[in-house]
Design a protein around this motif. Structure first.
Motif, short mmCIF file in Angstrom:
data_model
loop_
_atom_site.label_atom_id
_atom_site.label_comp_id
_atom_site.label_asym_id
_atom_site.label_seq_id
_atom_site.Cartn_x
_atom_site.Cartn_y
_atom_site.Cartn_z
N GLY A 137 22.69 -0.25 14.74
CA GLY A 137 22.16 -1.69 14.71
C GLY A 137 20.80 -1.52 15.34
N ASP A 138 20.13 -0.42 15.56
CA ASP A 138 18.75 -0.50 16.33
C ASP A 138 17.73 -0.92 14.98
OD1 ASP A 138 19.45 -0.18 18.76
OD2 ASP A 138 18.69 1.96 18.71
N THR A 139 16.83 -1.71 15.07
CA THR A 139 15.85 -1.84 14.19
C THR A 139 14.53 -1.38 14.80
OG1 THR A 139 15.28 -4.07 14.90
CG2 THR A 139 17.01 -3.87 13.07
N ARG A 140 13.77 -0.99 13.79
CA ARG A 140 12.32 -0.76 14.24
C ARG A 140 11.27 -0.95 13.09
NH1 ARG A 140 14.77 4.13 15.84
NH2 ARG A 140 14.11 3.64 17.96
N VAL A 141 10.22 -0.83 13.37
CA VAL A 141 9.14 -1.23 12.11
C VAL A 141 9.31 0.09 11.26
CG1 VAL A 141 6.60 -1.20 11.68
CG2 VAL A 141 7.40 -2.44 13.58
N LEU A 142 9.10 -0.40 9.99
CA LEU A 142 9.01 0.51 8.84
C LEU A 142 8.02 1.62 9.03
CD1 LEU A 142 10.76 1.14 6.17
CD2 LEU A 142 8.75 -0.11 5.17
N GLY A 143 8.31 2.78 9.25
CA GLY A 143 7.15 3.98 9.43
C GLY A 143 7.10 4.48 10.79
N VAL A 144 7.93 3.83 11.75
CA VAL A 144 8.16 4.23 12.93
C VAL A 144 9.40 4.97 13.12
CG1 VAL A 144 8.26 3.68 15.55
CG2 VAL A 144 6.59 2.56 14.07
N GLY A 145 9.42 6.39 12.82
CA GLY A 145 10.65 7.18 12.68
C GLY A 145 10.57 7.69 11.44
N VAL A 146 11.39 9.01 11.33
CA VAL A 146 11.07 9.66 9.99
C VAL A 146 11.82 9.02 8.85
CG1 VAL A 146 10.59 12.04 11.07
CG2 VAL A 146 12.79 11.29 10.80
N GLY A 147 12.87 8.59 8.93
CA GLY A 147 13.38 7.81 7.81
C GLY A 147 12.72 6.50 7.38
N GLY A 148 12.10 5.98 8.68
CA GLY A 148 11.28 4.69 8.02
C GLY A 148 9.87 5.31 7.34
N MET A 149 9.57 6.34 7.71
CA MET A 149 8.06 7.03 7.36
C MET A 149 8.24 7.21 5.86
SD MET A 149 5.12 7.41 7.35
CE MET A 149 4.48 7.11 8.94
N ALA A 150 9.47 8.04 5.73
CA ALA A 150 10.25 8.41 4.15
C ALA A 150 10.00 7.10 3.25
CB ALA A 150 11.43 9.08 4.08
N LEU A 151 10.54 6.12 3.75
CA LEU A 151 10.61 4.78 2.86
C LEU A 151 9.39 4.16 2.81
CD1 LEU A 151 13.85 3.36 4.54
CD2 LEU A 151 13.63 3.79 1.94
N LEU A 152 8.41 4.29 3.94
CA LEU A 152 7.23 3.68 3.81
C LEU A 152 6.27 4.41 2.95
CD1 LEU A 152 5.26 1.43 4.83
CD2 LEU A 152 4.67 2.98 6.58
N ALA A 153 6.24 5.77 2.96
CA ALA A 153 5.62 6.80 1.84
C ALA A 153 5.90 6.56 0.41
CB ALA A 153 5.48 8.02 2.30
N ALA A 154 7.17 5.98 0.10
CA ALA A 154 7.61 5.79 -1.18
C ALA A 154 6.90 4.33 -1.69
CB ALA A 154 8.98 5.66 -1.18
N ALA A 155 6.77 3.63 -0.92
CA ALA A 155 6.04 2.14 -1.28
C ALA A 155 4.72 2.25 -1.83
CB ALA A 155 6.19 1.35 0.08
N PRO A 156 4.33 1.19 -2.62
CA PRO A 156 3.00 1.35 -3.11
C PRO A 156 2.00 1.18 -1.87
CG PRO A 156 4.35 -0.64 -4.11
CD PRO A 156 5.11 0.01 -2.91
N ASP A 157 0.89 1.61 -2.33
CA ASP A 157 -0.39 1.76 -1.46
C ASP A 157 -0.61 0.34 -0.82
OD1 ASP A 157 -0.64 4.32 -1.88
OD2 ASP A 157 -2.38 4.23 -3.36
N GLU A 158 -0.76 -0.81 -1.57
CA GLU A 158 -0.99 -1.94 -0.95
C GLU A 158 -0.14 -2.61 0.13
OE1 GLU A 158 0.60 -2.58 -5.29
OE2 GLU A 158 -0.60 -1.34 -4.10
N ASP A 159 1.37 -2.33 -0.20
CA ASP A 159 2.24 -2.43 1.01
C ASP A 159 2.33 -1.68 2.00
OD1 ASP A 159 4.69 -3.80 1.57
OD2 ASP A 159 6.18 -2.55 0.58
N ILE A 160 1.99 -0.35 1.92
CA ILE A 160 1.60 0.46 3.07
C ILE A 160 0.77 -0.18 3.98
CG2 ILE A 160 0.89 2.64 4.00
CD1 ILE A 160 2.27 3.77 1.40
#
Length: 252
Positions: A137-160
Motif C-alpha cells: 500500500g505504500d506509494t513513493r515517487v517513481l525512481g525513489v527505490g530500485v523497483g521504481g528506478m527500473a520503471l523510470l529508466a524504461a520510460a522515454p527521456d522526456e518523461d524522465i
C-alpha cells in the motif's frame, strides 16, 4: 425501479466522477481547467469548483508551476484496493515467492501509477533481518527505490526529465541529486536492472527490474532488498541476474 442515470440527488457526484474519469485518461500529461471543461462539457465554474474540492480531498493533484491537474494519492489508493484480486498479482505471486525463497531476502511487487509506484505484494525470505521500509500500500515517487528506478529508466527521456524536475525535492531527499540521478538511470539501462543503496532507508540496498510487457511500456516491477552489509556488489550482481532470469520466464 430507477436506473443509475435517474438516481435523484446524485448529479454532483456524477459530475465529480466524470472529472475523475477524464483526469485518469490524461494522467500522464495532466489537464488544464479548460481541457477538463472541453472534455466534460461542464461549466467552467462547475469544473473549477469540483477540481478544487478533489484537490482538497487529495483525489486530484494540481501542479503549482503548470497549473495542470492529475489524479491524487487518494485516487491511487482506491485503485490499489481493487488490485487485491488483480490478474497481475495472481500471475506473479509464485515468482515473488520463489525469489524470496531463493534469495532469502524481502521481495516486492510494484505497480506504476502515474508519477508514483505502489507496493502491491511483499514476501519476506528466511534471512532473520527483515526490511520494513516498504509495506503493501505504500506509494513513493517513481525512481525513489530500485523497483521504481527500473520503471523510470524504461520510460522515454522526456518523461524522465519531467518527473525529475517535478519531484526534485523527493529525489534530493533520497540522495539522488541531479548528477547521481543521471548516472543511476544510465547504469540501470546498461545493466537491465536497477541497484541502489541508502535511498529509501539508510543501511538498505536492493535490486529491481521491470516485468516485460510486450503490449507496451512496462508498468510493473519486482525488487529485492536487504541490509547493506549483506548486499555487496557481487551479491547485487548475482541477485540482478537471478531477477532478470526469473522475469524472462513466462509467469504461471
Amino acid at each position: 425501479m430507477s436506473t443509475p442515470s435517474e438516481t435523484p440527488g446524485a448529479q454532483n457526484m456524477r459530475r465529480a466522477l466524470q472529472v475523475l474519469r477524464v483526469l485518469g485518461h490524461h494522467h500522464e500529461g495532466g489537464m488544464s481547467v479548460s481541457e477538463v471543461v472541453a472534455a466534460t462539457s461542464l461549466e467552467r465554474s462547475t469544473a473549477h469548483r469540483l477540481l478544487t474540492c478533489l484537490v482538497e480531498e487529495r483525489f486530484a493533484d494540481r501542479d503549482a508551476a503548470t497549473r495542470r491537474y492529475r489524479l491524487g494519492l487518494e485516487a491511487m489508493r482506491l485503485g490499489f484496493a481493487s488490485l487485491s484480486r488483480s490478474p497481475l498479482l495472481a500471475r506473479y505471486e509464485g515468482v515473488v515467492q520463489r525469489l524470496a525463497r531463493m534469495s532469502e531476502d524481502t521481495v516486492y511487487l510494484l505497480l506504476r501509477q502515474g508519477d508514483h509506484t505502489v507496493c502491491v505484494r511483499r514476501e519476506d525470505g528466511a534471512f532473520p533481518i527483515k526490511i520494513f521500509s516498504t509495506r503493501v500500500g505504500d506509494t513513493r515517487v517513481l525512481g525513489v527505490g530500485v523497483g521504481g528506478m527500473a520503471l523510470l529508466a524504461a520510460a522515454p527521456d522526456e518523461d524522465i526529465a519531467r518527473i525529475r524536475a517535478q519531484h526534485a525535492q523527493a529525489f534530493d531527499a533520497a540522495g539522488l541529486t541531479a548528477s547521481r540521478f543521471e548516472k543511476v538511470v544510465a547504469r540501470t539501462r546498461k545493466m537491465g536492472y536497477a541497484e541502489m543503496t541508502d535511498t529509501v532507508t539508510q543501511g538498505v540496498a536492493g535490486v529491481g527490474a521491470v516485468i516485460p510487457d510486450p503490449g507496451g511500456a512496462p508498468f510493473a516491477a519486482i525488487s529485492i532488498a536487504s541490509i547493506k552489509p549483506r548486499m555487496t556488489p557481487s551479491r547485487r550482481a548475482e541477485l540482478g541476474a537471478m531477477l532478470l532470469e526469473a522475469l524472462r520466464e513466462p509467469a504461471a
